[in-house]
Design a protein around this motif. Structure first.
Motif, PDB file in Angstrom:
ATOM      1  N   ASP A  72      65.832  74.815  88.372  1.00 20.38           N
ATOM      2  CA  ASP A  72      65.256  75.780  89.311  1.00 20.38           C
ATOM      3  C   ASP A  72      65.833  75.603  90.711  1.00 20.38           C
ATOM      4  O   ASP A  72      66.200  74.496  91.098  1.00 20.38           O
ATOM      5  CB  ASP A  72      63.743  75.595  89.415  1.00 20.38           C
ATOM      6  N   VAL A  73      65.870  76.710  91.441  1.00 26.33           N
ATOM      7  CA  VAL A  73      66.248  76.680  92.859  1.00 26.33           C
ATOM      8  C   VAL A  73      65.056  77.212  93.653  1.00 26.33           C
ATOM      9  O   VAL A  73      64.215  77.936  93.122  1.00 26.33           O
ATOM     10  CB  VAL A  73      67.509  77.537  93.153  1.00 26.33           C
ATOM     11  N   PRO A  74      64.970  76.846  94.929  1.00 26.58           N
ATOM     12  CA  PRO A  74      63.876  77.394  95.733  1.00 26.58           C
ATOM     13  C   PRO A  74      63.911  78.922  95.721  1.00 26.58           C
ATOM     14  O   PRO A  74      64.978  79.532  95.806  1.00 26.58           O
ATOM     15  CB  PRO A  74      64.162  76.850  97.136  1.00 26.58           C
ATOM     16  N   LYS A  75      62.755  79.531  95.598  1.00 30.48           N
ATOM     17  CA  LYS A  75      62.657  80.986  95.506  1.00 30.48           C
ATOM     18  C   LYS A  75      63.355  81.680  96.666  1.00 30.48           C
ATOM     19  O   LYS A  75      64.007  82.704  96.483  1.00 30.48           O
ATOM     20  CB  LYS A  75      61.190  81.404  95.427  1.00 30.48           C
ATOM     21  N   GLN A  76      63.260  81.120  97.876  1.00 34.44           N
ATOM     22  CA  GLN A  76      63.877  81.749  99.037  1.00 34.44           C
ATOM     23  C   GLN A  76      65.410  81.691  98.985  1.00 34.44           C
ATOM     24  O   GLN A  76      66.070  82.378  99.758  1.00 34.44           O
ATOM     25  CB  GLN A  76      63.353  81.153 100.350  1.00 34.44           C
ATOM     26  N   SER A  77      65.987  80.920  98.049  1.00 34.44           N
ATOM     27  CA  SER A  77      67.445  80.818  97.926  1.00 34.44           C
ATOM     28  C   SER A  77      68.035  81.759  96.877  1.00 34.44           C
ATOM     29  O   SER A  77      69.255  81.827  96.728  1.00 34.44           O
ATOM     30  CB  SER A  77      67.843  79.380  97.563  1.00 34.44           C
ATOM     31  N   VAL A  78      67.209  82.473  96.150  1.00 34.40           N
ATOM     32  CA  VAL A  78      67.690  83.305  95.044  1.00 34.40           C
ATOM     33  C   VAL A  78      68.719  84.334  95.508  1.00 34.40           C
ATOM     34  O   VAL A  78      69.760  84.517  94.862  1.00 34.40           O
ATOM     35  CB  VAL A  78      66.522  83.988  94.296  1.00 34.40           C
ATOM     36  N   PHE A  79      68.499  85.008  96.625  1.00 36.15           N
ATOM     37  CA  PHE A  79      69.451  86.018  97.090  1.00 36.15           C
ATOM     38  C   PHE A  79      70.789  85.391  97.477  1.00 36.15           C
ATOM     39  O   PHE A  79      71.846  85.948  97.192  1.00 36.15           O
ATOM     40  CB  PHE A  79      68.875  86.850  98.236  1.00 36.15           C
ATOM     41  N   ALA A  80      70.763  84.222  98.103  1.00 39.67           N
ATOM     42  CA  ALA A  80      72.005  83.530  98.455  1.00 39.67           C
ATOM     43  C   ALA A  80      72.749  83.088  97.201  1.00 39.67           C
ATOM     44  O   ALA A  80      73.982  83.180  97.136  1.00 39.67           O
ATOM     45  CB  ALA A  80      71.710  82.331  99.351  1.00 39.67           C
ATOM     46  N   VAL A  81      72.013  82.619  96.195  1.00 37.77           N
ATOM     47  CA  VAL A  81      72.634  82.239  94.924  1.00 37.77           C
ATOM     48  C   VAL A  81      73.304  83.461  94.294  1.00 37.77           C
ATOM     49  O   VAL A  81      74.451  83.392  93.844  1.00 37.77           O
ATOM     50  CB  VAL A  81      71.601  81.615  93.961  1.00 37.77           C
ATOM     51  N   MET A  82      72.610  84.582  94.279  1.00 36.69           N
ATOM     52  CA  MET A  82      73.187  85.792  93.685  1.00 36.69           C
ATOM     53  C   MET A  82      74.412  86.281  94.453  1.00 36.69           C
ATOM     54  O   MET A  82      75.353  86.802  93.859  1.00 36.69           O
ATOM     55  CB  MET A  82      72.129  86.899  93.583  1.00 36.69           C
ATOM     56  N   GLN A  83      74.426  86.116  95.753  1.00 32.68           N
ATOM     57  CA  GLN A  83      75.605  86.492  96.532  1.00 32.68           C
ATOM     58  C   GLN A  83      76.803  85.640  96.103  1.00 32.68           C
ATOM     59  O   GLN A  83      77.909  86.158  95.924  1.00 32.68           O
ATOM     60  CB  GLN A  83      75.318  86.306  98.026  1.00 32.68           C
ATOM     61  N   ALA A  84      76.605  84.352  95.891  1.00 32.46           N
ATOM     62  CA  ALA A  84      77.673  83.467  95.426  1.00 32.46           C
ATOM     63  C   ALA A  84      78.113  83.835  94.011  1.00 32.46           C
ATOM     64  O   ALA A  84      79.305  83.815  93.692  1.00 32.46           O
ATOM     65  CB  ALA A  84      77.217  82.015  95.482  1.00 32.46           C
ATOM     66  N   VAL A  85      77.157  84.196  93.164  1.00 31.36           N
ATOM     67  CA  VAL A  85      77.469  84.589  91.783  1.00 31.36           C
ATOM     68  C   VAL A  85      78.330  85.852  91.771  1.00 31.36           C
ATOM     69  O   VAL A  85      79.323  85.930  91.054  1.00 31.36           O
ATOM     70  CB  VAL A  85      76.179  84.801  90.958  1.00 31.36           C
ATOM     71  N   ARG A  86      77.960  86.840  92.590  1.00 31.25           N
ATOM     72  CA  ARG A  86      78.732  88.090  92.639  1.00 31.25           C
ATOM     73  C   ARG A  86      80.162  87.860  93.104  1.00 31.25           C
ATOM     74  O   ARG A  86      81.084  88.551  92.669  1.00 31.25           O
ATOM     75  CB  ARG A  86      78.042  89.112  93.537  1.00 31.25           C
TER      76      ARG A  86
END
Length: 120
Positions: A72-86
């Motif tokens: 799991d990652v902190p919920k507030q980091s999900v958008f940053a993670v998705m930006q890196a994934v894209r």
């Protein structure tokens, strides 16, 4: 004092939880197992999520590679993670469990492949 109403997702029962926060004190009721209490406490104090998605593949038999965060990652980091994934691209071959991005978005968690993809 604040009260949160949640549905537990730790098992198929889906218990209706009531989580009461009073300063540093957190009380959970409505759970039928200890996992529900842990989930309710964590969800209101430090929510986390596992991120699953796909990454573009170059030179593979498939065009997209399914990936997920190792933990799991902190919920507030999900958008940053998705930006890196894209932004990520991998070159085939890729093996299941292979690290695709170390420490994705500075979370301390690696992004890993959830299947193998052979080269063309």
């Amino acid at each position: 004092m604040t009260t949160h109403e949640l549905i537990c997702i730790q098992c198929p029962l889906g218990c209706a939880l009531t989580v009461t926060v009073d300063g540093d004190r957190v009380e959970v009721s409505g759970n039928t197992c200890p996992r529900g209490a842990e989930y309710g406490r964590k969800e209101v104090t430090a929510p986390t999520r596992t991120v699953t998605s796909t990454v573009a593949v170059t030179g593979g038999v498939l065009a997209r590679l399914p990936v997920k965060t190792r933990t799991d990652v902190p919920k507030q980091s999900v958008f940053a993670v998705m930006q890196a994934v894209r932004a990520a691209r991998v070159t085939a071959p890729v093996t299941i469990g292979q690290t695709i991005i170390e420490n994705v978005a500075g979370t301390g968690v690696d992004l890993i492949a959830t299947r193998s993809i052979e080269a063309q």
